[in-house]
Design a protein around this motif. Structure first.
Motif, PDB file in Angstrom:
ATOM      1  N   LEU A 405     -28.858  37.238  -3.536  1.00 22.50           N
ATOM      2  CA  LEU A 405     -28.020  37.535  -2.382  1.00 22.50           C
ATOM      3  C   LEU A 405     -28.192  36.474  -1.301  1.00 22.50           C
ATOM      4  CD1 LEU A 405     -26.090  39.605  -1.082  1.00 22.50           C
ATOM      5  CD2 LEU A 405     -28.106  40.738  -0.126  1.00 22.50           C
ATOM      6  N   THR A 406     -29.424  35.995  -1.125  1.00 20.83           N
ATOM      7  CA  THR A 406     -29.708  34.987  -0.103  1.00 20.83           C
ATOM      8  C   THR A 406     -29.209  33.607  -0.502  1.00 20.83           C
ATOM      9  OG1 THR A 406     -31.695  36.215   0.541  1.00 20.83           O
ATOM     10  CG2 THR A 406     -31.554  33.941   1.261  1.00 20.83           C
ATOM     11  N   ALA A 407     -29.346  33.268  -1.779  1.00 26.66           N
ATOM     12  CA  ALA A 407     -29.079  31.900  -2.227  1.00 26.66           C
ATOM     13  C   ALA A 407     -27.682  31.688  -2.781  1.00 26.66           C
ATOM     14  CB  ALA A 407     -30.115  31.500  -3.289  1.00 26.66           C
ATOM     15  N   ARG A 408     -26.932  32.757  -3.011  1.00 22.96           N
ATOM     16  CA  ARG A 408     -25.661  32.632  -3.725  1.00 22.96           C
ATOM     17  C   ARG A 408     -24.675  31.689  -3.035  1.00 22.96           C
ATOM     18  NH1 ARG A 408     -20.581  34.531  -3.606  1.00 22.96           N
ATOM     19  NH2 ARG A 408     -19.509  34.903  -5.607  1.00 22.96           N
ATOM     20  N   ALA A 409     -24.434  31.882  -1.730  1.00 28.26           N
ATOM     21  CA  ALA A 409     -23.411  31.076  -1.041  1.00 28.26           C
ATOM     22  C   ALA A 409     -23.744  29.581  -1.051  1.00 28.26           C
ATOM     23  CB  ALA A 409     -23.217  31.586   0.383  1.00 28.26           C
ATOM     24  N   PRO A 410     -24.976  29.169  -0.663  1.00 22.68           N
ATOM     25  CA  PRO A 410     -25.259  27.731  -0.706  1.00 22.68           C
ATOM     26  C   PRO A 410     -25.279  27.165  -2.129  1.00 22.68           C
ATOM     27  CG  PRO A 410     -27.225  28.960  -0.068  1.00 22.68           C
ATOM     28  CD  PRO A 410     -26.080  29.910  -0.023  1.00 22.68           C
ATOM     29  N   LEU A 411     -25.689  27.976  -3.119  1.00 13.97           N
ATOM     30  CA  LEU A 411     -25.666  27.493  -4.498  1.00 13.97           C
ATOM     31  C   LEU A 411     -24.225  27.266  -4.967  1.00 13.97           C
ATOM     32  CD1 LEU A 411     -28.451  29.537  -6.324  1.00 13.97           C
ATOM     33  CD2 LEU A 411     -28.328  27.056  -6.075  1.00 13.97           C
ATOM     34  N   ARG A 412     -23.336  28.175  -4.598  1.00 18.65           N
ATOM     35  CA  ARG A 412     -21.929  27.998  -4.997  1.00 18.65           C
ATOM     36  C   ARG A 412     -21.358  26.727  -4.374  1.00 18.65           C
ATOM     37  NH1 ARG A 412     -17.646  30.298  -7.239  1.00 18.65           N
ATOM     38  NH2 ARG A 412     -18.703  32.202  -7.834  1.00 18.65           N
ATOM     39  N   LEU A 413     -21.729  26.458  -3.126  1.00 15.63           N
ATOM     40  CA  LEU A 413     -21.252  25.252  -2.459  1.00 15.63           C
ATOM     41  C   LEU A 413     -21.779  23.998  -3.159  1.00 15.63           C
ATOM     42  CD1 LEU A 413     -19.878  23.840  -0.003  1.00 15.63           C
ATOM     43  CD2 LEU A 413     -22.085  24.005   1.140  1.00 15.63           C
ATOM     44  N   LEU A 414     -23.073  23.981  -3.446  1.00 13.38           N
ATOM     45  CA  LEU A 414     -23.702  22.793  -4.035  1.00 13.38           C
ATOM     46  C   LEU A 414     -23.238  22.548  -5.467  1.00 13.38           C
ATOM     47  CD1 LEU A 414     -27.340  23.258  -2.720  1.00 13.38           C
ATOM     48  CD2 LEU A 414     -25.794  21.411  -2.112  1.00 13.38           C
ATOM     49  N   LEU A 415     -22.989  23.631  -6.201  1.00  6.27           N
ATOM     50  CA  LEU A 415     -22.642  23.486  -7.612  1.00  6.27           C
ATOM     51  C   LEU A 415     -21.137  23.512  -7.859  1.00  6.27           C
ATOM     52  CD1 LEU A 415     -25.428  25.785  -9.101  1.00  6.27           C
ATOM     53  CD2 LEU A 415     -25.348  23.285  -9.127  1.00  6.27           C
ATOM     54  N   LYS A 416     -20.351  23.566  -6.761  1.00  6.16           N
ATOM     55  CA  LYS A 416     -18.904  23.559  -6.902  1.00  6.16           C
ATOM     56  C   LYS A 416     -18.457  22.250  -7.560  1.00  6.16           C
ATOM     57  CE  LYS A 416     -14.652  24.103  -4.218  1.00  6.16           C
ATOM     58  NZ  LYS A 416     -14.083  24.278  -2.857  1.00  6.16           N
ATOM     59  N   GLY A 417     -17.654  22.348  -8.611  1.00  3.42           N
ATOM     60  CA  GLY A 417     -17.212  21.164  -9.335  1.00  3.42           C
ATOM     61  C   GLY A 417     -18.151  20.761 -10.447  1.00  3.42           C
ATOM     62  N   HIS A 418     -19.328  21.414 -10.512  1.00  3.04           N
ATOM     63  CA  HIS A 418     -20.305  21.113 -11.564  1.00  3.04           C
ATOM     64  C   HIS A 418     -20.393  22.240 -12.586  1.00  3.04           C
ATOM     65  CE1 HIS A 418     -21.919  17.518  -9.563  1.00  3.04           C
ATOM     66  NE2 HIS A 418     -21.780  18.195  -8.435  1.00  3.04           N
ATOM     67  N   LEU A 419     -20.275  23.493 -12.105  1.00  2.00           N
ATOM     68  CA  LEU A 419     -20.271  24.642 -13.004  1.00  2.00           C
ATOM     69  C   LEU A 419     -18.944  25.373 -12.853  1.00  2.00           C
ATOM     70  CD1 LEU A 419     -23.827  26.255 -12.512  1.00  2.00           C
ATOM     71  CD2 LEU A 419     -23.118  24.584 -14.234  1.00  2.00           C
ATOM     72  N   ASN A 420     -18.353  25.796 -13.982  1.00  2.00           N
ATOM     73  CA  ASN A 420     -17.128  26.597 -13.882  1.00  2.00           C
ATOM     74  C   ASN A 420     -17.503  28.048 -13.594  1.00  2.00           C
ATOM     75  OD1 ASN A 420     -17.795  27.876 -16.371  1.00  2.00           O
ATOM     76  ND2 ASN A 420     -16.798  26.217 -17.513  1.00  2.00           N
ATOM     77  N   ASP A 421     -16.487  28.903 -13.414  1.00  2.00           N
ATOM     78  CA  ASP A 421     -16.730  30.290 -13.030  1.00  2.00           C
ATOM     79  C   ASP A 421     -17.561  31.035 -14.075  1.00  2.00           C
ATOM     80  OD1 ASP A 421     -13.489  30.806 -11.425  1.00  2.00           O
ATOM     81  OD2 ASP A 421     -15.382  29.961 -10.681  1.00  2.00           O
ATOM     82  N   THR A 422     -17.304  30.784 -15.343  1.00  2.00           N
ATOM     83  CA  THR A 422     -18.048  31.465 -16.398  1.00  2.00           C
ATOM     84  C   THR A 422     -19.512  31.068 -16.370  1.00  2.00           C
ATOM     85  OG1 THR A 422     -16.069  31.510 -17.781  1.00  2.00           O
ATOM     86  CG2 THR A 422     -18.173  31.894 -18.877  1.00  2.00           C
ATOM     87  N   GLU A 423     -19.753  29.779 -16.194  1.00  2.00           N
ATOM     88  CA  GLU A 423     -21.140  29.294 -16.132  1.00  2.00           C
ATOM     89  C   GLU A 423     -21.854  29.835 -14.894  1.00  2.00           C
ATOM     90  OE1 GLU A 423     -20.629  24.984 -18.400  1.00  2.00           O
ATOM     91  OE2 GLU A 423     -20.095  25.175 -16.278  1.00  2.00           O
ATOM     92  N   PHE A 424     -21.147  29.898 -13.781  1.00  2.00           N
ATOM     93  CA  PHE A 424     -21.767  30.423 -12.574  1.00  2.00           C
ATOM     94  C   PHE A 424     -22.090  31.908 -12.722  1.00  2.00           C
ATOM     95  CE2 PHE A 424     -22.987  29.469  -8.301  1.00  2.00           C
ATOM     96  CZ  PHE A 424     -22.894  30.664  -7.604  1.00  2.00           C
ATOM     97  N   GLN A 425     -21.226  32.649 -13.399  1.00  2.00           N
ATOM     98  CA  GLN A 425     -21.507  34.068 -13.652  1.00  2.00           C
ATOM     99  C   GLN A 425     -22.718  34.236 -14.558  1.00  2.00           C
ATOM    100  OE1 GLN A 425     -17.855  35.663 -15.197  1.00  2.00           O
ATOM    101  NE2 GLN A 425     -16.734  35.366 -13.274  1.00  2.00           N
TER     102      GLN A 425
END
Length: 468
Positions: A405-425
């Motif tokens: 819950l704490t790390a999700r938003a910054p991780l999504r920002l940093l990994l945007k364009g590197h992991l697709n939605d399935t990989e992020f899930q």
């Protein structure tokens, strides 16, 4: 510290001789073992090899409170105009006052012992930069060449500590005095260092500040990574067990994070292969704001954001990034006629957006392009921050769900364009089920981003993901 410190200090000059700062001549240790009188260390700093030998005397070698004393004497020499003869003229009381210490008998005793260590310890440094001659060489010296004390009242001197009415003439080594006259200096926030509650925090601050100053890449990323064992050597610790080193440096870490010199401290790896990764704050709250920052704060406040929030936002981030966010917020607000909450709350939502939900409206973008030839606002990735970054030392103790819950938003920002939605899930599943630490992953991804090695980390991350 052994001594209590007063709330203020009279020290005004804020410089460190660069060789002294880089060579790390003062041991981090609180006390020395009987018979412990020297050390030697070869290392690399600022792209050059250094070898430092230290041979103390009956008082041991410089450690603990001697760090304050060395810097205060350096700055007194500069304040007194680099006098001929290389001697600082002062009194024991003035020295203690400059060091931010009380004038108790214990303080005078430690001042006396510190001067005896700085006078009686010989340093032999290979890789010494001789600024006047513009070269490097091997220098052998004692930091203090001579201490003379004269009792102005004409009474006998106290053989153990400096008595009342004593005046001191402290002569610095020629090698040091010449470099100080040649301005071979680095800035150091002496008042901040003296305000720290322990000698160990002050020594750690001085050395980290020197390492950051000497490393252009670390200045750019605000991240510094060191081998834990090598760090123990640089701090002149006698026990180089990784666990003992960590126990010694963790309390100063907490203090430097609390005082906002450091943003986070993370350990990576195990055993002797461990590394410590320091992330620095871009600017402490007590630093003066630049004209560019003041203008940005004014623009942010004009949107309805409070003064305190605006200042904290501007201090925490690069000026170029803040400028970009302010342009977007101003453009969006200019075309917004009603607000669900308030104009200020909406502006702050745009400024602090990490999910790229806002952009310059099309009509505004076209107008800007017509004026200056550009088509879009330059986007600069936001430096990742966790909501409770001042307490990152305990994040790993949170439950897997709380970590995510704490790390999700910054991780999504940093990994945007590197992991697709399935990989992020799949990543989310691993983290929430406790197969992977979201807090540790955030630190690893943050450090990799700062050090331009995120692509390699993502390749390994994809291999480890088990898709559902």
């Amino acid at each position: 510290m052994t001594l209590s410190k007063s709330s203020g200090s009279s020290a005004s000059a804020r410089f460190d001789e660069l060789n002294l700062a880089q060579a790390s001549l003062i041991s981090f240790q609180k006390r020395l073992k009987p018979g412990e009188t020297g050390w030697e260390h070869a290392f690399e700093i600022a792209g050059r090899q250094m070898n430092v030998e230290c041979l103390g005397n009956a008082y041991g070698y410089p450690h603990g409170p001697d760090n304050d004393l060395m810097l205060v004497l350096t700055n007194l020499y500069l304040e007194q105009g680099c006098p001929a003869g290389d001697a600082v003229v002062t009194t024991p009381y003035e020295l203690l006052k400059s060091m931010g210490r009380n004038d108790s008998g214990r303080s005078y005793q430690i001042l006396h012992d510190g001067l005896m260590r700085l006078t009686g310890t010989t340093y032999r440094i290979s890789g010494w930069i001789d600024q006047r001659k513009a070269g490097t060489r091997r220098a052998t010296f004692r930091f203090v060449e001579q201490v003379e004390d004269v009792n102005l009242q004409g009474t006998l001197l106290n053989p153990q500590t400096f008595g009342k009415g004593t005046k001191l003439r402290v002569t610095l080594a020629r090698d040091i005095a010449e470099n100080l006259r040649s301005r071979h200096l680095k800035p150091v926030d002496l008042d901040f260092m003296l305000s720290l509650p322990t000698n160990q925090a002050g020594i750690l601050y001085r050395l980290l500040d020197a390492l950051l100053f000497s490393d252009l890449e670390a200045q750019r990323t605000q991240v510094l990574s060191l081998s834990v064992v090598e760090w123990g050597r640089l701090l002149r610790l006698s026990n180089l067990s990784p666990d003992r080193i960590r126990r010694a440096i963790d309390p100063p870490h907490h203090e430097l994070i609390r005082r906002e010199f450091l943003k986070a401290v993370v350990y990576e790896g195990r055993g002797v292969a461990q590394r410590v990764v320091y992330t620095f704050n871009a600017q402490r709250p007590d630093h003066p704001l630049t004209p560019e920052q003041l203008l940005l704060i004014g623009r942010i406040k004009s949107m309805g954001v409070t003064d305190g929030v605006a200042k904290k936002f501007v201090r925490a981030l690069p000026v170029s990034f803040v400028e970009n966010r302010v342009k977007i917020a101003e453009a969006v607000l200019a075309q917004t006629t009603s607000f669900r909450r308030s104009r200020g709350a909406y502006a702050w939502d745009i400024l602090s957006d990490v999910d790229d939900r806002y952009s310059v409206p099309e009509t505004r973008r076209q107008l800007a392009g017509a004026k200056d030839g550009t088509v879009d606002v330059v986007r600069i990735p936001t430096p990742p921050r966790l909501p409770d970054e001042d307490h990152q030392g305990v994040l790993l103790e949170l439950s897997p769900a709380e970590q995510w819950l704490t790390a999700r938003a910054p991780l999504r920002l940093l990994l945007k364009g590197h992991l697709n939605d399935t990989e992020f899930q799949a990543l989310e599943l691993q983290c929430t089920q406790g197969q992977r630490s979201a807090s540790r992953l955030f630190r690893e991804v943050s450090a990799a981003t700062a050090q331009t090695r995120l692509a390699a980390l993502v390749v390994n991350l994809r291999k480890e993901l088990t898709l559902p």
